[in-house]
Design a protein around this motif. Structure first.
Motif, PDB file in Angstrom:
ATOM      1  N   PRO A 148      19.604  23.018  18.103  1.00 27.07           N
ATOM      2  CA  PRO A 148      20.830  22.783  17.120  1.00 27.07           C
ATOM      3  C   PRO A 148      20.084  22.617  15.681  1.00 27.07           C
ATOM      4  O   PRO A 148      20.802  22.912  14.830  1.00 27.07           O
ATOM      5  N   GLY A 149      19.185  21.889  15.529  1.00 24.09           N
ATOM      6  CA  GLY A 149      18.692  21.590  14.323  1.00 24.09           C
ATOM      7  C   GLY A 149      17.918  20.287  14.236  1.00 24.09           C
ATOM      8  O   GLY A 149      17.307  20.102  15.517  1.00 24.09           O
ATOM      9  N   VAL A 150      17.550  19.656  13.059  1.00 21.79           N
ATOM     10  CA  VAL A 150      16.785  18.452  12.998  1.00 21.79           C
ATOM     11  C   VAL A 150      17.683  17.276  12.432  1.00 21.79           C
ATOM     12  O   VAL A 150      18.454  17.495  11.815  1.00 21.79           O
ATOM     13  N   HIS A 151      17.337  16.162  12.984  1.00 19.67           N
ATOM     14  CA  HIS A 151      18.208  14.916  12.775  1.00 19.67           C
ATOM     15  C   HIS A 151      17.701  14.297  11.448  1.00 19.67           C
ATOM     16  O   HIS A 151      18.385  13.760  10.682  1.00 19.67           O
ATOM     17  N   LYS A 152      16.367  14.598  10.997  1.00 21.12           N
ATOM     18  CA  LYS A 152      15.816  13.950   9.829  1.00 21.12           C
ATOM     19  C   LYS A 152      14.730  14.605   9.424  1.00 21.12           C
ATOM     20  O   LYS A 152      13.924  15.326   9.903  1.00 21.12           O
ATOM     21  N   ILE A 153      14.629  14.815   7.973  1.00 23.46           N
ATOM     22  CA  ILE A 153      13.544  15.487   7.419  1.00 23.46           C
ATOM     23  C   ILE A 153      12.815  14.363   6.370  1.00 23.46           C
ATOM     24  O   ILE A 153      13.517  13.755   5.815  1.00 23.46           O
ATOM     25  N   MET A 154      11.705  14.163   6.643  1.00 26.75           N
ATOM     26  CA  MET A 154      10.967  13.563   5.515  1.00 26.75           C
ATOM     27  C   MET A 154      10.144  14.227   4.608  1.00 26.75           C
ATOM     28  O   MET A 154       9.167  14.813   5.142  1.00 26.75           O
ATOM     29  N   LEU A 155      10.162  14.046   3.446  1.00 26.94           N
ATOM     30  CA  LEU A 155       9.153  14.884   2.377  1.00 26.94           C
ATOM     31  C   LEU A 155       8.193  13.801   1.935  1.00 26.94           C
ATOM     32  O   LEU A 155       8.725  12.742   1.494  1.00 26.94           O
ATOM     33  N   MET A 156       7.143  14.324   2.181  1.00 26.18           N
ATOM     34  CA  MET A 156       6.068  13.448   1.829  1.00 26.18           C
ATOM     35  C   MET A 156       5.005  14.094   0.623  1.00 26.18           C
ATOM     36  O   MET A 156       4.477  15.002   0.882  1.00 26.18           O
ATOM     37  N   GLY A 157       5.104  13.500  -0.508  1.00 29.17           N
ATOM     38  CA  GLY A 157       4.164  14.032  -1.580  1.00 29.17           C
ATOM     39  C   GLY A 157       3.739  12.886  -2.457  1.00 29.17           C
ATOM     40  O   GLY A 157       3.298  11.965  -2.196  1.00 29.17           O
ATOM     41  N   THR A 158       3.824  13.383  -3.829  1.00 20.69           N
ATOM     42  CA  THR A 158       3.504  12.183  -4.935  1.00 20.69           C
ATOM     43  C   THR A 158       4.699  11.752  -5.595  1.00 20.69           C
ATOM     44  O   THR A 158       5.577  12.595  -5.597  1.00 20.69           O
ATOM     45  N   LYS A 159       4.819  10.758  -6.352  1.00 21.31           N
ATOM     46  CA  LYS A 159       5.871  10.343  -7.307  1.00 21.31           C
ATOM     47  C   LYS A 159       6.166  11.493  -8.177  1.00 21.31           C
ATOM     48  O   LYS A 159       7.523  11.975  -8.391  1.00 21.31           O
ATOM     49  N   GLU A 160       5.268  12.391  -8.675  1.00 21.49           N
ATOM     50  CA  GLU A 160       5.596  13.393  -9.718  1.00 21.49           C
ATOM     51  C   GLU A 160       6.431  14.518  -8.855  1.00 21.49           C
ATOM     52  O   GLU A 160       7.383  15.067  -9.513  1.00 21.49           O
ATOM     53  N   THR A 161       5.793  15.006  -7.591  1.00 22.92           N
ATOM     54  CA  THR A 161       6.586  15.771  -7.017  1.00 22.92           C
ATOM     55  C   THR A 161       7.950  15.491  -6.516  1.00 22.92           C
ATOM     56  O   THR A 161       8.794  16.499  -6.302  1.00 22.92           O
ATOM     57  N   ALA A 162       7.943  14.185  -6.044  1.00 21.60           N
ATOM     58  CA  ALA A 162       9.301  13.517  -5.472  1.00 21.60           C
ATOM     59  C   ALA A 162      10.262  13.786  -6.670  1.00 21.60           C
ATOM     60  O   ALA A 162      11.526  14.024  -6.661  1.00 21.60           O
TER      61      ALA A 162
END
Length: 268
Positions: A148-162
């Motif tokens: 059905p989908g995902v319960h959570k997505i975690m984006l992992m980058g740098t401060k600049e990309t975030a």
């Protein structure tokens, strides 16, 4: 103070270290658990919460995972809300050119495209292991399996990309998603209709109200919970915004702030 349910966040709140609950906290939970329902409330996946639940001796109680998107009681699924896979795909398209990885969480599955310092930290601190698979391959496989989908997505980058990605997501998905800046480099994404508070509401028994709940937290995703239960307690290492809306500020998590509060204020 007398309450019927105690709800606590884990990371930065109940856990005295990055991964473990102290003997002091275990003893205080043991003292009250026959009289107060003790429910763990976290952004973590189920397997990253079970060992804490076991250490505290509260396996007979439900757990609230993924900031409220999944609520379990043992093997029973009490509540589940997911982010559609087409939205996950759209988020991936925003992140790929900005060199930001996606951690995808669904039920008790955790998929990442590759290892990284952040992934290794999570493995160490949550005592769980991911599946290493390209993000698009994971999304396609889950589509084929009718997930059905995902319960959570975690984006992992740098401060600049975030810093760059956060406003893009807010402008495009504000009606569909809850977006939390976990720290300078991490963005947590959950379905819009869920929060720790909505999950707590689903666990109230017929003779219980939000006024019967005491909750502990430290971060932005705890604010709704702390503001609306009967009594909200922030740890002193928490965000300033969280401490401002709390009824009480206890000691730091590393000083067993939750256990200190329980010992001094919750009388059975």
């Amino acid at each position: 103070m007398k309450y019927k349910m105690l709800c606590s966040d884990l990371d930065g709140t109940l856990l005295a270290t990055k991964s473990d609950v102290s003997e002091y906290t275990i003893s205080q939970i043991k003292r009250i658990k026959q009289h107060v329902r003790v429910v763990l409330v976290s952004a973590r996946m189920p397997s990253a919460m079970y060992y804490v639940q076991q250490d505290l001796g509260v396996m007979d109680q439900p757990i609230i995972c993924y900031n409220g998107a999944l609520v379990l009681h043992g093997e029973n699924e009490l509540h589940s809300v997911t982010i559609p896979l087409n939205i996950a795909n759209d988020i991936y398209k925003i992140c790929k050119p900005r060199h930001t990885d996606l951690g995808l969480y669904a039920f008790n599955k955790w998929h990442v495209p590759k290892t990284s310092a952040r992934v290794e930290k999570e493995i160490k601190y949550t005592k769980t292991n991911p599946v290493y698979k390209p993000t698009l391959d994971t999304i396609r496989a889950w589509e084929n399996n009718k997930m059905p989908g995902v319960h959570k997505i975690m984006l992992m980058g740098t401060k600049e990309t975030a810093d760059e990605i956060m406003p893009l997501l807010q402008n495009r998905f504000t009606e569909d998603l809850n977006l939390y800046r976990s720290n300078d480099t991490l963005i947590e994404i959950a379905p819009k209709t869920v929060s720790k508070l909505t999950a707590i509401q689903k666990l109230l028994l017929s003779d219980q109200r939000l006024e019967d709940v005491i909750a502990f937290g430290d971060n932005y995703n705890d604010m709704d919970m702390l503001e609306n239960v009967g009594y909200g307690v922030a740890v002193s290492n928490g965000r300033e915004e969280v401490k401002k809306i709390a009824n009480f500020v206890t000691a730091k998590n590393t000083e067993n702030g939750v256990a200190q509060f329980i010992e001094h204020h919750i009388h059975i």
